[in-house]
Write an enzyme that holds these catalytic residues in place. Structure first.
Site, PDB file in Angstrom:
ATOM      1  N   SER A   7       0.833  -1.200   0.000  1.00  0.00           N
ATOM      2  CA  SER A   7       0.000   0.000   0.000  1.00  0.00           C
ATOM      3  C   SER A   7       0.864   1.246   0.000  1.00  0.00           C
ATOM      4  O   SER A   7       1.586   1.519   0.966  1.00  0.00           O
ATOM      5  CB  SER A   7      -0.907   0.016   1.232  1.00  0.00           C
ATOM      6  OG  SER A   7      -1.447   1.323   1.386  1.00  0.00           O
ATOM      7  N   HIS A  32      -1.150  -1.520  -4.151  1.00  0.00           N
ATOM      8  CA  HIS A  32      -2.415  -1.137  -3.520  1.00  0.00           C
ATOM      9  C   HIS A  32      -2.476   0.386  -3.404  1.00  0.00           C
ATOM     10  O   HIS A  32      -1.602   1.016  -2.821  1.00  0.00           O
ATOM     11  CB  HIS A  32      -2.493  -1.790  -2.142  1.00  0.00           C
ATOM     12  CG  HIS A  32      -3.819  -1.645  -1.475  1.00  0.00           C
ATOM     13  ND1 HIS A  32      -4.912  -2.425  -1.783  1.00  0.00           N
ATOM     14  CD2 HIS A  32      -4.235  -0.804  -0.495  1.00  0.00           C
ATOM     15  CE1 HIS A  32      -5.938  -2.083  -1.024  1.00  0.00           C
ATOM     16  NE2 HIS A  32      -5.561  -1.092  -0.233  1.00  0.00           N
ATOM     17  N   ASP A  34      -4.750   3.461  -2.128  1.00  0.00           N
ATOM     18  CA  ASP A  34      -5.864   3.833  -1.259  1.00  0.00           C
ATOM     19  C   ASP A  34      -6.366   5.230  -1.611  1.00  0.00           C
ATOM     20  O   ASP A  34      -5.630   6.204  -1.514  1.00  0.00           O
ATOM     21  CB  ASP A  34      -5.397   3.841   0.205  1.00  0.00           C
ATOM     22  CG  ASP A  34      -5.164   2.432   0.737  1.00  0.00           C
ATOM     23  OD1 ASP A  34      -6.108   1.630   0.692  1.00  0.00           O
ATOM     24  OD2 ASP A  34      -4.042   2.155   1.190  1.00  0.00           O
ATOM     25  N   MET A  36      -9.056   8.055  -0.601  1.00  0.00           N
ATOM     26  CA  MET A  36      -9.922   8.461   0.517  1.00  0.00           C
ATOM     27  C   MET A  36     -10.502   9.846   0.236  1.00  0.00           C
ATOM     28  O   MET A  36      -9.787  10.727  -0.246  1.00  0.00           O
ATOM     29  CB  MET A  36      -9.101   8.521   1.802  1.00  0.00           C
ATOM     30  CG  MET A  36      -8.395   7.226   2.129  1.00  0.00           C
ATOM     31  SD  MET A  36      -7.375   7.440   3.583  1.00  0.00           S
ATOM     32  CE  MET A  36      -6.757   5.771   3.816  1.00  0.00           C
ATOM     33  N   HIS A  66      -8.286   0.754  -4.101  1.00  0.00           N
ATOM     34  CA  HIS A  66      -9.233   0.600  -2.986  1.00  0.00           C
ATOM     35  C   HIS A  66      -9.915   1.946  -2.754  1.00  0.00           C
ATOM     36  O   HIS A  66      -9.302   2.875  -2.238  1.00  0.00           O
ATOM     37  CB  HIS A  66      -8.423   0.147  -1.754  1.00  0.00           C
ATOM     38  CG  HIS A  66      -9.211   0.026  -0.499  1.00  0.00           C
ATOM     39  ND1 HIS A  66      -8.623  -0.079   0.746  1.00  0.00           N
ATOM     40  CD2 HIS A  66     -10.564  -0.023  -0.271  1.00  0.00           C
ATOM     41  CE1 HIS A  66      -9.556  -0.181   1.678  1.00  0.00           C
ATOM     42  NE2 HIS A  66     -10.744  -0.142   1.089  1.00  0.00           N
ATOM     43  N   MET A  68     -12.158   4.291  -0.892  1.00  0.00           N
ATOM     44  CA  MET A  68     -12.856   4.585   0.369  1.00  0.00           C
ATOM     45  C   MET A  68     -13.575   5.909   0.176  1.00  0.00           C
ATOM     46  O   MET A  68     -13.211   6.941   0.755  1.00  0.00           O
ATOM     47  CB  MET A  68     -11.839   4.636   1.524  1.00  0.00           C
ATOM     48  CG  MET A  68     -11.353   3.240   1.926  1.00  0.00           C
ATOM     49  SD  MET A  68      -9.837   3.284   2.882  1.00  0.00           S
ATOM     50  CE  MET A  68      -8.648   3.350   1.555  1.00  0.00           C
ATOM     51  N   MET A 137     -11.598  -5.863   5.461  1.00  0.00           N
ATOM     52  CA  MET A 137     -10.760  -4.907   6.206  1.00  0.00           C
ATOM     53  C   MET A 137     -10.415  -5.503   7.565  1.00  0.00           C
ATOM     54  O   MET A 137     -11.303  -5.929   8.309  1.00  0.00           O
ATOM     55  CB  MET A 137     -11.489  -3.576   6.400  1.00  0.00           C
ATOM     56  CG  MET A 137     -11.568  -2.698   5.162  1.00  0.00           C
ATOM     57  SD  MET A 137      -9.988  -2.297   4.373  1.00  0.00           S
ATOM     58  CE  MET A 137      -9.116  -1.422   5.679  1.00  0.00           C
ATOM     59  N   PHE A 143      -6.721   4.875   8.004  1.00  0.00           N
ATOM     60  CA  PHE A 143      -5.343   5.175   8.395  1.00  0.00           C
ATOM     61  C   PHE A 143      -4.462   3.943   8.295  1.00  0.00           C
ATOM     62  O   PHE A 143      -4.915   2.835   8.578  1.00  0.00           O
ATOM     63  CB  PHE A 143      -5.298   5.681   9.851  1.00  0.00           C
ATOM     64  CG  PHE A 143      -6.185   6.865  10.091  1.00  0.00           C
ATOM     65  CD1 PHE A 143      -5.739   8.154   9.798  1.00  0.00           C
ATOM     66  CD2 PHE A 143      -7.477   6.687  10.580  1.00  0.00           C
ATOM     67  CE1 PHE A 143      -6.570   9.241   9.996  1.00  0.00           C
ATOM     68  CE2 PHE A 143      -8.317   7.777  10.779  1.00  0.00           C
ATOM     69  CZ  PHE A 143      -7.867   9.057  10.485  1.00  0.00           C
ATOM     70  N   GLY A 144      -3.197   4.178   7.957  1.00  0.00           N
ATOM     71  CA  GLY A 144      -2.222   3.099   7.982  1.00  0.00           C
ATOM     72  C   GLY A 144      -1.666   2.948   9.392  1.00  0.00           C
ATOM     73  O   GLY A 144      -1.977   3.741  10.292  1.00  0.00           O
ATOM     74  N   GLY A 145      -0.881   1.913   9.585  1.00  0.00           N
ATOM     75  CA  GLY A 145      -0.154   1.755  10.844  1.00  0.00           C
ATOM     76  C   GLY A 145      -0.974   1.321  12.048  1.00  0.00           C
ATOM     77  O   GLY A 145      -0.534   1.475  13.181  1.00  0.00           O
ATOM     78  N   ASP A 175      -6.499  -6.313   4.537  1.00  0.00           N
ATOM     79  CA  ASP A 175      -5.880  -4.975   4.483  1.00  0.00           C
ATOM     80  C   ASP A 175      -5.934  -4.332   5.860  1.00  0.00           C
ATOM     81  O   ASP A 175      -7.021  -4.096   6.392  1.00  0.00           O
ATOM     82  CB  ASP A 175      -6.657  -4.136   3.452  1.00  0.00           C
ATOM     83  CG  ASP A 175      -6.104  -2.735   3.281  1.00  0.00           C
ATOM     84  OD1 ASP A 175      -5.042  -2.417   3.845  1.00  0.00           O
ATOM     85  OD2 ASP A 175      -6.770  -1.946   2.568  1.00  0.00           O
ATOM     86  N   GLY A 176      -4.754  -4.058   6.403  1.00  0.00           N
ATOM     87  CA  GLY A 176      -4.662  -3.346   7.685  1.00  0.00           C
ATOM     88  C   GLY A 176      -3.957  -4.179   8.736  1.00  0.00           C
ATOM     89  O   GLY A 176      -4.402  -5.273   9.069  1.00  0.00           O
ATOM     90  N   GLY A 177      -2.819  -3.672   9.192  1.00  0.00           N
ATOM     91  CA  GLY A 177      -2.099  -4.362  10.262  1.00  0.00           C
ATOM     92  C   GLY A 177      -1.454  -5.667   9.840  1.00  0.00           C
ATOM     93  O   GLY A 177      -1.159  -6.519  10.677  1.00  0.00           O
ATOM     94  N   GLY A 197       1.217  -1.884   4.155  1.00  0.00           N
ATOM     95  CA  GLY A 197       1.768  -0.539   3.958  1.00  0.00           C
ATOM     96  C   GLY A 197       3.016  -0.348   4.790  1.00  0.00           C
ATOM     97  O   GLY A 197       4.146  -0.437   4.290  1.00  0.00           O
TER      98      GLY A 197
HETATM   99  C1  DX5 Z   1      -6.388   1.743   5.506  1.00  0.00           C
HETATM  100  C2  DX5 Z   1      -5.892   1.354   4.141  1.00  0.00           C
HETATM  101  C3  DX5 Z   1      -4.743   0.431   4.143  1.00  0.00           C
HETATM  102  C4  DX5 Z   1      -3.489   0.929   4.817  1.00  0.00           C
HETATM  103  C5  DX5 Z   1      -2.801  -0.258   5.411  1.00  0.00           C
HETATM  104  O1  DX5 Z   1      -7.589   2.398   5.372  1.00  0.00           O
HETATM  105  O2  DX5 Z   1      -6.931   0.732   3.403  1.00  0.00           O
HETATM  106  O3  DX5 Z   1      -4.453  -0.010   2.821  1.00  0.00           O
HETATM  107  O4  DX5 Z   1      -2.610   1.588   3.959  1.00  0.00           O
HETATM  108  O5  DX5 Z   1      -1.725   0.182   6.148  1.00  0.00           O
HETATM  109  P1  DX5 Z   1      -0.928  -0.772   7.133  1.00  0.00           P
HETATM  110  O6  DX5 Z   1      -0.417  -1.928   6.344  1.00  0.00           O
HETATM  111  O7  DX5 Z   1       0.160   0.109   7.634  1.00  0.00           O
HETATM  112  O8  DX5 Z   1      -1.866  -1.201   8.228  1.00  0.00           O
HETATM  113 ZN    ZN Z   2      -6.469  -0.222   1.450  1.00  0.00          ZN
END
Ligand code: DX5
Ligand code: ZN
Length: 217
Positions: A7, A32, A34, A36, A66, A68, A137, A143-145, A175-177, A197
């Site tokens: 991502s 990927h 994202d 938003m 993706h 959002m 999800m 948010f990432g991280g 996707d996520g974490g 990401g």
């Molecule tokens: C969150 C995004 C993810 C995000 C994942 O809304 O859809 O794609 O970038 O980030 P990590 O891998 O850091 O959790």
């Molecule tokens: Zn995503």
């Protein structure tokens, strides 16, 4: 086959092209992206100009977009024209899911649907015949991280069992974490497309990717 979809939300945008080159060279099959809108999720990220510029330099990696955004049907044509190969919309963001998926497929791109952690995965079942991929999800989008929410992997497993028992061929993306520690559990639950990401872009991209592939070997 396991597919890694780094991502770019976690990338360094000042050297984005160089970082994408690295993810490609190290075996990531998807990219990927994202998008938003500040409504469906609180953040605002990137849009058409970035995607179409990237497509000019990288037409040999799958653009996994993706969305959002609220009522994504308004924009699917422009995302397809910008270079998306897969367009994933949120179930919660569409007033007419079937029409939205049909619009995506009519553009000749693959269609995905995503569900937030609290949306029951059974809600995607009616749409499976129109889908190439379901994105479960594993954090709240926006948010990432963040840390993976464990109960979301139960949803992955439920979906995986349903798809198998109906002899369908639909990818399951998480996707996520996703990290070297969580990717294994996600695979065990039935996912085959892994978005990461932070776990790809923080630190050394090459060894990060090697570690992720190694963890699911
Ligand atoms: C969150 C995004 C993810 C995000 C994942 O809304 O859809 O794609 O970038 O980030 P990590 O891998 O850091 O959790
Ligand atoms: Zn995503």
């Amino acid at each position: 086959m396991d597919i890694l979809s780094p991502s770019i939300l976690a990338a360094d945008y000042a050297i984005l092209g160089d970082q994408i080159r690295q993810v490609k060279e190290n075996g990531a099959q998807y990219l990927h992206i994202d998008v938003m809108d500040g409504h469906f999720v609180p953040s605002i990220s990137i849009g058409f100009p970035v995607i179409s510029s990237l497509k000019k330099s990288f037409d040999d990696i799958v653009f996994d977009v993706h969305l959002m955004i609220d009522e994504p049907i308004r924009y699917v044509e422009r995302f397809a024209k910008s270079g998306a190969d897969i367009i994933t919309v949120h179930l919660e963001a569409c007033s007419d899911v079937k029409q939205t998926l049909a619009a995506i497929r009519a553009l000749g791109v693959k269609a995905g649907i995503s569900v937030k952690p609290d949306t029951p995965v059974e809600e995607v079942y009616p749409y499976l015949p129109m889908l190439d991929m379901v994105l479960v999800m594993t954090v709240e989008p926006g948010f990432g991280g963040q840390k993976l929410i464990p109960h979301t992997l139960d949803k992955v497993h439920t979906l995986y069992s349903y798809i198998r028992s109906h002899s369908m061929s639909v990818d399951i993306e998480v996707d996520g974490g996703i990290t070297v520690n969580t990717i294994k559990d996600a695979k065990k639950a039935g996912a085959n497309v892994f978005v990461a990401g932070t776990a790809v872009f923080r630190g050394d991209i090459k060894s990060n990717i090697e570690g992720l592939f190694e963890a699911v070997k």
